[in-house]
Motif scaffolding. Structure first.
Motif, mmCIF file in Angstrom:
data_model
loop_
_atom_site.group_PDB
_atom_site.id
_atom_site.type_symbol
_atom_site.label_atom_id
_atom_site.label_comp_id
_atom_site.label_asym_id
_atom_site.label_seq_id
_atom_site.Cartn_x
_atom_site.Cartn_y
_atom_site.Cartn_z
ATOM 1 N N ILE A 245 -1.364 -2.204 11.746
ATOM 2 C CA ILE A 245 -1.415 -1.231 10.650
ATOM 3 C C ILE A 245 -1.980 0.123 11.111
ATOM 4 O O ILE A 245 -1.506 1.181 10.696
ATOM 5 N N ARG A 246 -2.997 0.036 11.967
ATOM 6 C CA ARG A 246 -3.750 1.250 12.331
ATOM 7 C C ARG A 246 -2.867 2.413 12.771
ATOM 8 O O ARG A 246 -3.040 3.539 12.298
ATOM 9 N N PRO A 247 -1.889 2.164 13.664
ATOM 10 C CA PRO A 247 -1.076 3.315 14.117
ATOM 11 C C PRO A 247 -0.231 3.936 12.999
ATOM 12 O O PRO A 247 0.118 5.119 13.079
ATOM 13 N N LEU A 248 0.068 3.159 11.976
ATOM 14 C CA LEU A 248 0.887 3.688 10.884
ATOM 15 C C LEU A 248 0.094 4.673 10.023
ATOM 16 O O LEU A 248 0.663 5.501 9.320
ATOM 17 N N LEU A 249 -1.238 4.538 10.076
ATOM 18 C CA LEU A 249 -2.096 5.374 9.233
ATOM 19 C C LEU A 249 -2.806 6.472 10.025
ATOM 20 O O LEU A 249 -3.510 7.303 9.442
ATOM 21 N N ALA A 250 -2.638 6.455 11.334
ATOM 22 C CA ALA A 250 -3.437 7.336 12.198
ATOM 23 C C ALA A 250 -3.416 8.780 11.703
ATOM 24 O O ALA A 250 -2.363 9.329 11.381
ATOM 25 N N GLY A 251 -4.598 9.373 11.621
ATOM 26 C CA GLY A 251 -4.710 10.779 11.251
ATOM 27 C C GLY A 251 -4.627 11.053 9.768
ATOM 28 O O GLY A 251 -4.647 12.213 9.350
ATOM 29 N N SER A 252 -4.568 10.014 8.955
ATOM 30 C CA SER A 252 -4.400 10.245 7.513
ATOM 31 C C SER A 252 -5.717 10.639 6.863
ATOM 32 O O SER A 252 -6.790 10.340 7.365
ATOM 33 N N GLU A 253 -5.588 11.297 5.720
ATOM 34 C CA GLU A 253 -6.771 11.664 4.946
ATOM 35 C C GLU A 253 -6.792 10.832 3.659
ATOM 36 O O GLU A 253 -5.839 10.853 2.879
#
Lengths: 435, 98
Positions: A267-275
């Motif tokens: 999951i982590r890479p799909l959300l990377a950099g999100s606010e």
């Protein structure tokens, strides 16, 4: 306001309340809708996916102006253990149709729109007003509601209880039971914002195409539960829902489960950099057919989540809410047309119409599913996901071990974990519950 | 194993918009000597971490961050551990997205 009497009062401006209020108002009934939030949607939480067909039945041209995020072209089902996911993906260009079947939505925005339609149809919507108590006459018939606003009881021929899973009015009045901890899931959710084109690229989407992921496995730590990820236009809804009874037994913190889900390597890479811009929590009715309460009585009907109308297997809730709201509204209109009063006997029309619809048929079909998943939660949410991950890795990894040995190891692992009899029994029980 | 850094719940709730009805908490915990198992569970499973154990072993609530989900009501209203109401109209959590 206390002087006049309405044809109907609708308590709540969620999916079922808006559907009921719109249906009755557009048929010319005098409808008052009460909403305790600052605006319709401000208290409502959902994943959220909108099934177009149910809304189309109510507002055929909703696509013209409803706030829709992405239409779904891809669905991923993931079985997860701590480091992996084994998935089935279904993607089809057929979903790029002129009138798409499913959309992601943001409820605070969608509900505001739906509520505008209620007003346009002639309904009166009163926000920032909490209904505190049902008003009943000496015979026990519901004749209106008390609110936290100054003034007397507001009177109506019928009260539509669209007050959500945690509705106070119906339970306080003894019209239905409070939901049991094993019949409700607590879902926690975050809204992760990313630029539109980043979401499109990460999920292989173009324009307003959308993708959803539903994930089960060790992420719920042995509790009956499900994680989800839905792509909106420029945000991702990420959440996990677990049965309240399971959380209470294990004392797992829901926000810790969500954090672990977020940090999962899949999951982590799909959300990377999100606010992250919002954190929400909400209960979901999970009891299915067997948890449905009495749906009507003298002067009242109950719709949507308050009536436990949710198909947990297919993750359909808001469409059952809309359908039940619409059906309740139509049955009330029909009774009104023939000059009938809102007695229990007459309002049974709502139940018989609902029984004939997909709502009750679907819930009936899966009536044994909640109990099965609940009593076998360790197997279904921990043991099997781990076994499936091992089996997939055994199949994929190449290290000089002969394939026959690998396959034997996989079979042995399944038998060791559940025994031959256990495997057969799980399969049969699952098949019967699904049937 | 990688180090586990769990985000603080306060930081999550900070994102949310609330209109707190000062001086009128919508949930109250009934006075008790020692908490029931369900009441104790709330100190862990309340998604807004509204419930906490105090120094003398009782469960206390600060309902300001409450998201009105109803988990505590489902677990603890029937046995009288807590008294549950919705906030007055307009008050409480106001979801921007929901």
């Amino acid at each position: 306001m206390s002087e006049e009497k309405f044809d109907a009062i609708v308590v709540g401006a969620g999916m079922s309340g808006n559907a009921a209020a719109y249906t009755m108002a557009s048929h010319g009934l005098r409808v008052l809708q009460l909403e305790r939030g600052e605006y319709p949607g401000s208290k409502n939480v959902q994943g959220a996916i909108l099934y177009a067909n149910m809304l189309e039945t109510i507002i055929p041209d909703f696509r013209d102006d409803a706030p829709l995020e992405r239409h779904l072209v891809e669905q991923r089902f993931w079985i997860m253990d701590d480091t992996s996911h084994t998935g089935m993906h279904y993607r089809s260009d057929d979903f790029n149709e002129r009138r798409p079947n499913r959309y992601t939505i943001i409820r605070a925005q969608f509900d505001k729109w739906f509520s505008c339609k209620v007003r346009e149809a002639g309904g009166t919507v009163l926000c920032e007003t909490t209904a505190t108590k049902l008003a009943r006459d000496s015979s026990g018939k519901v004749i209106g509601v008390h609110t936290d606003r100054a003034g007397d009881v507001i009177l109506a021929d019928v009260v539509v209880l669209a007050e959500g899973v945690n509705g106070l009015l119906g339970t306080r009045a003894g019209l239905r039971e409070m939901p049991k901890p094993e019949n409700v899931a607590l879902a926690v959710k975050e809204m992760h914002f990313l630029p539109e084109e980043v979401i499109a690229e990460r999920f292989g989407l173009t324009e307003d195409e959308g993708c959803v992921i539903e994930a089960g496995g060790t992420i719920s730590r042995g509790i009956t539960g499900l994680g989800f990820l839905y792509t909106n236009r420029e945000s991702i809804s990420l959440g996990i829902g677990c049965l309240v009874s399971g959380l209470a037994e294990t004392m797992e913190k829901p926000y810790a489960l969500l954090d672990a889900f977020k940090r999962h390597p899949s999951i982590r890479p799909l959300l990377a950099g999100s606010e992250v811009k919002e954190y929400a929590a909400h209960l979901i009715p999970e009891g299915g057919f067997k948890a449905i309460p009495q749906l009507f009585g003298d002067g009242w009907v109950v719709v949507g989540d308050a009536a436990q109308l949710n198909n947990a297997v297919h993750r359909e809730g808001s469409n059952l809410a809309m359908a039940s709201g619409r059906i309740a509204g139509e049955s009330i209109f029909r009774i009104k047309c023939r000059g009938g009063s809102m007695t229990k006997q007459n309002l049974s029309l709502y139940k018989s119409m609902l029984d004939k619809s997909f709502v009750m048929k679907d819930l009936m079909k899966h009536k044994d599913m909640p109990a099965l998943l609940h009593t076998n939660c360790q197997s279904f949410f921990t043991t099997y996901p781990k076994l499936i991950s091992q089996a997939a890795q055994n199949f994929v990894r190449v290290d000089g071990t002969p394939k026959i040995e690998r396959e034997k190891a996989t079979t042995a692992a399944f038998i060791k974990a559940r025994s031959r009899w256990g495997l057969v029994s799980d399969a049969i029980r699952l098949a019967f519950a699904w049937r | 194993m990688t180090a586990t850094i769990v985000e603080r719940i306060e930081d999550k709730l900070y994102q949310n918009r609330y209109l707190v009805d000062t001086g009128r908490p919508h949930i109250k915990v009934r006075a008790h000597l020692s908490p029931s198992p369900n009441l104790l569970a709330l100190t862990k499973i309340c998604p807004a971490k509204c419930y906490e154990l105090n120094d003398t072993g009782q469960v206390e609530i600060v309902a300001d961050g409450c998201m009105e989900c109803g988990t505590c009501r489902v677990l603890c209203e029937a046995n009288g551990d807590i008294e549950w109401n919705y906030p007055r109209g307009g008050f409480g959590i106001l979801f921007k997205f929901g």
